[in-house]
Design a protein around this motif. Structure first.
Motif, PDB file in Angstrom:
ATOM      1  N   UNK A   1      57.722  55.915  90.652  1.00 14.76           N
ATOM      2  CA  UNK A   1      57.577  54.854  91.757  1.00 14.76           C
ATOM      3  C   UNK A   1      57.834  53.537  91.191  1.00 14.76           C
ATOM      4  N   UNK A   2      57.234  53.461  90.380  1.00 11.91           N
ATOM      5  CA  UNK A   2      57.185  52.203  89.526  1.00 11.91           C
ATOM      6  C   UNK A   2      58.777  51.886  89.105  1.00 11.91           C
ATOM      7  N   UNK A   3      59.393  52.802  88.484  1.00 12.65           N
ATOM      8  CA  UNK A   3      61.042  52.819  88.116  1.00 12.65           C
ATOM      9  C   UNK A   3      61.457  52.323  89.210  1.00 12.65           C
ATOM     10  N   UNK A   4      61.353  53.243  90.356  1.00 11.88           N
ATOM     11  CA  UNK A   4      62.031  52.806  91.500  1.00 11.88           C
ATOM     12  C   UNK A   4      61.863  51.467  92.219  1.00 11.88           C
TER      13      UNK A   4
ATOM     14  N   UNK B   1      61.169  48.628  90.768  1.00 10.86           N
ATOM     15  CA  UNK B   1      61.728  47.743  89.988  1.00 10.86           C
ATOM     16  C   UNK B   1      63.240  47.737  90.095  1.00 10.86           C
ATOM     17  N   UNK B   2      63.786  49.094  90.521  1.00  5.78           N
ATOM     18  CA  UNK B   2      65.498  49.289  90.744  1.00  5.78           C
ATOM     19  C   UNK B   2      65.783  49.377  89.204  1.00  5.78           C
ATOM     20  N   UNK B   3      65.052  50.078  88.360  1.00  2.54           N
ATOM     21  CA  UNK B   3      65.319  50.588  87.146  1.00  2.54           C
ATOM     22  C   UNK B   3      65.881  52.090  86.873  1.00  2.54           C
ATOM     23  N   UNK B   4      66.681  52.214  85.852  1.00  2.00           N
ATOM     24  CA  UNK B   4      67.125  53.663  85.498  1.00  2.00           C
ATOM     25  C   UNK B   4      66.013  54.018  84.548  1.00  2.00           C
ATOM     26  N   UNK B   5      65.874  55.205  84.181  1.00  2.00           N
ATOM     27  CA  UNK B   5      64.938  55.580  82.994  1.00  2.00           C
ATOM     28  C   UNK B   5      65.146  54.823  81.782  1.00  2.00           C
ATOM     29  N   UNK B   6      66.635  54.811  81.517  1.00  2.00           N
ATOM     30  CA  UNK B   6      66.852  54.181  80.269  1.00  2.00           C
ATOM     31  C   UNK B   6      66.606  52.561  80.284  1.00  2.00           C
ATOM     32  N   UNK B   7      67.019  52.194  81.288  1.00  2.00           N
ATOM     33  CA  UNK B   7      66.440  50.757  81.366  1.00  2.00           C
ATOM     34  C   UNK B   7      65.071  50.368  81.567  1.00  2.00           C
ATOM     35  N   UNK B   8      64.465  51.075  81.997  1.00  2.00           N
ATOM     36  CA  UNK B   8      62.760  50.995  82.194  1.00  2.00           C
ATOM     37  C   UNK B   8      62.554  51.222  80.668  1.00  2.00           C
ATOM     38  N   UNK B   9      62.939  52.036  80.045  1.00  2.00           N
ATOM     39  CA  UNK B   9      62.536  52.462  78.524  1.00  2.00           C
ATOM     40  C   UNK B   9      62.835  51.289  77.831  1.00  2.00           C
ATOM     41  N   UNK B  10      63.985  50.647  78.029  1.00  2.62           N
ATOM     42  CA  UNK B  10      64.454  49.277  77.069  1.00  2.62           C
ATOM     43  C   UNK B  10      63.592  48.157  77.575  1.00  2.62           C
ATOM     44  N   UNK B  11      63.034  48.152  78.686  1.00  2.67           N
ATOM     45  CA  UNK B  11      62.225  47.050  79.011  1.00  2.67           C
ATOM     46  C   UNK B  11      60.798  46.857  78.474  1.00  2.67           C
ATOM     47  N   UNK B  12      60.345  48.217  78.392  1.00  2.94           N
ATOM     48  CA  UNK B  12      58.927  48.548  77.778  1.00  2.94           C
ATOM     49  C   UNK B  12      58.952  48.605  76.274  1.00  2.94           C
ATOM     50  N   UNK B  13      60.086  48.977  75.760  1.00  2.00           N
ATOM     51  CA  UNK B  13      60.311  48.875  74.300  1.00  2.00           C
ATOM     52  C   UNK B  13      59.860  50.257  73.782  1.00  2.00           C
ATOM     53  N   UNK B  14      60.107  51.191  74.526  1.00  2.00           N
ATOM     54  CA  UNK B  14      60.045  52.548  74.122  1.00  2.00           C
ATOM     55  C   UNK B  14      61.326  53.392  74.274  1.00  2.00           C
ATOM     56  N   UNK B  15      61.573  54.697  73.509  1.00  2.00           N
ATOM     57  CA  UNK B  15      62.768  55.323  73.428  1.00  2.00           C
ATOM     58  C   UNK B  15      62.988  55.961  74.571  1.00  2.00           C
ATOM     59  N   UNK B  16      64.314  56.035  74.929  1.00  2.00           N
ATOM     60  CA  UNK B  16      64.596  56.622  76.189  1.00  2.00           C
ATOM     61  C   UNK B  16      64.262  58.222  76.405  1.00  2.00           C
ATOM     62  N   UNK B  17      63.955  58.757  75.189  1.00  2.00           N
ATOM     63  CA  UNK B  17      63.385  60.212  75.273  1.00  2.00           C
ATOM     64  C   UNK B  17      62.245  60.168  75.659  1.00  2.00           C
ATOM     65  N   UNK B  18      61.316  59.132  75.405  1.00  2.17           N
ATOM     66  CA  UNK B  18      59.855  59.257  75.761  1.00  2.17           C
ATOM     67  C   UNK B  18      59.747  59.088  77.355  1.00  2.17           C
ATOM     68  N   UNK B  19      60.525  58.292  77.868  1.00  7.36           N
ATOM     69  CA  UNK B  19      60.617  58.385  79.495  1.00  7.36           C
ATOM     70  C   UNK B  19      60.923  59.835  80.020  1.00  7.36           C
ATOM     71  N   UNK B  20      62.078  60.227  79.408  1.00 14.91           N
ATOM     72  CA  UNK B  20      62.666  61.552  79.867  1.00 14.91           C
ATOM     73  C   UNK B  20      61.677  62.678  79.478  1.00 14.91           C
ATOM     74  N   UNK B  21      60.727  62.487  78.596  1.00 16.58           N
ATOM     75  CA  UNK B  21      59.771  63.591  78.397  1.00 16.58           C
ATOM     76  C   UNK B  21      58.695  63.466  79.283  1.00 16.58           C
ATOM     77  N   UNK B  22      58.244  62.190  79.377  1.00 15.20           N
ATOM     78  CA  UNK B  22      57.182  62.159  80.416  1.00 15.20           C
ATOM     79  C   UNK B  22      57.529  62.602  81.868  1.00 15.20           C
ATOM     80  N   UNK B  23      58.596  61.874  82.313  1.00 16.15           N
ATOM     81  CA  UNK B  23      59.193  62.515  83.559  1.00 16.15           C
ATOM     82  C   UNK B  23      59.137  63.843  83.679  1.00 16.15           C
ATOM     83  N   UNK B  24      59.507  64.551  82.732  1.00 19.31           N
ATOM     84  CA  UNK B  24      59.870  66.002  82.944  1.00 19.31           C
ATOM     85  C   UNK B  24      58.654  66.575  82.728  1.00 19.31           C
TER      86      UNK B  24
END
Length: 125
Positions: free
Chosen positions: A13-16, A18-41
């Motif tokens: 809901x937070x990602x949506x 702000x209109x971000x993709x998982x990868x752009x959200x990861x970049x904004x908060x300073x984590x790897x894209x895989x971190x977001x992917x693993x949490x979302x899954x």
């Protein structure tokens, strides 16, 4: 302990919001894209560091809402702290404190009132 499935829904809901993709959200908060992917899954649970990065990057996200769904999103910002908004006992305590500490430069910055049903109100000066 947080419910991973519900946390995942709130994170999405937070990602949506702000209109971000998982990868752009990861970049904004300073984590790897895989971190977001693993949490979302639901493969991984979020670390405290991960949660704190979200809170520091996006101040509209409230900690208690993100962790357990209590509160609001987006957070109510700039709620004026007025005598009318405070329970009388809190306002009286503030006046008493100000009278006792008249030479002190302290002032109330924020008051959070927690209710027995798990909801709360946030008053900021």
């Amino acid at each position: 302990m947080i419910n991973s499935e519900e946390f995942t829904k709130r994170l999405q809901k937070v990602i949506d919001y702000y209109g971000e993709s998982a990868s752009s959200f990861a970049e904004k908060i300073g984590v790897q894209r895989s971190s977001i992917s693993h949490i979302l899954s639901s493969r991984n649970k979020p670390s405290l560091e991960f949660i704190l990065k979200i809170l520091s990057t996006f101040p509209e996200v409230e900690l208690y809402w993100l962790l357990n769904g209590k509160g609001t999103f987006p957070a109510l910002q700039n709620t004026e702290l007025k005598k009318d908004n405070l329970p009388p006992s809190l306002f009286d305590k503030q006046k008493t404190s100000e009278t006792k500490n008249h030479n002190n430069s302290k002032s109330i910055e924020r008051i959070i009132i927690f209710y027995s049903d798990g909801s709360f109100e946030n008053f900021q000066n």
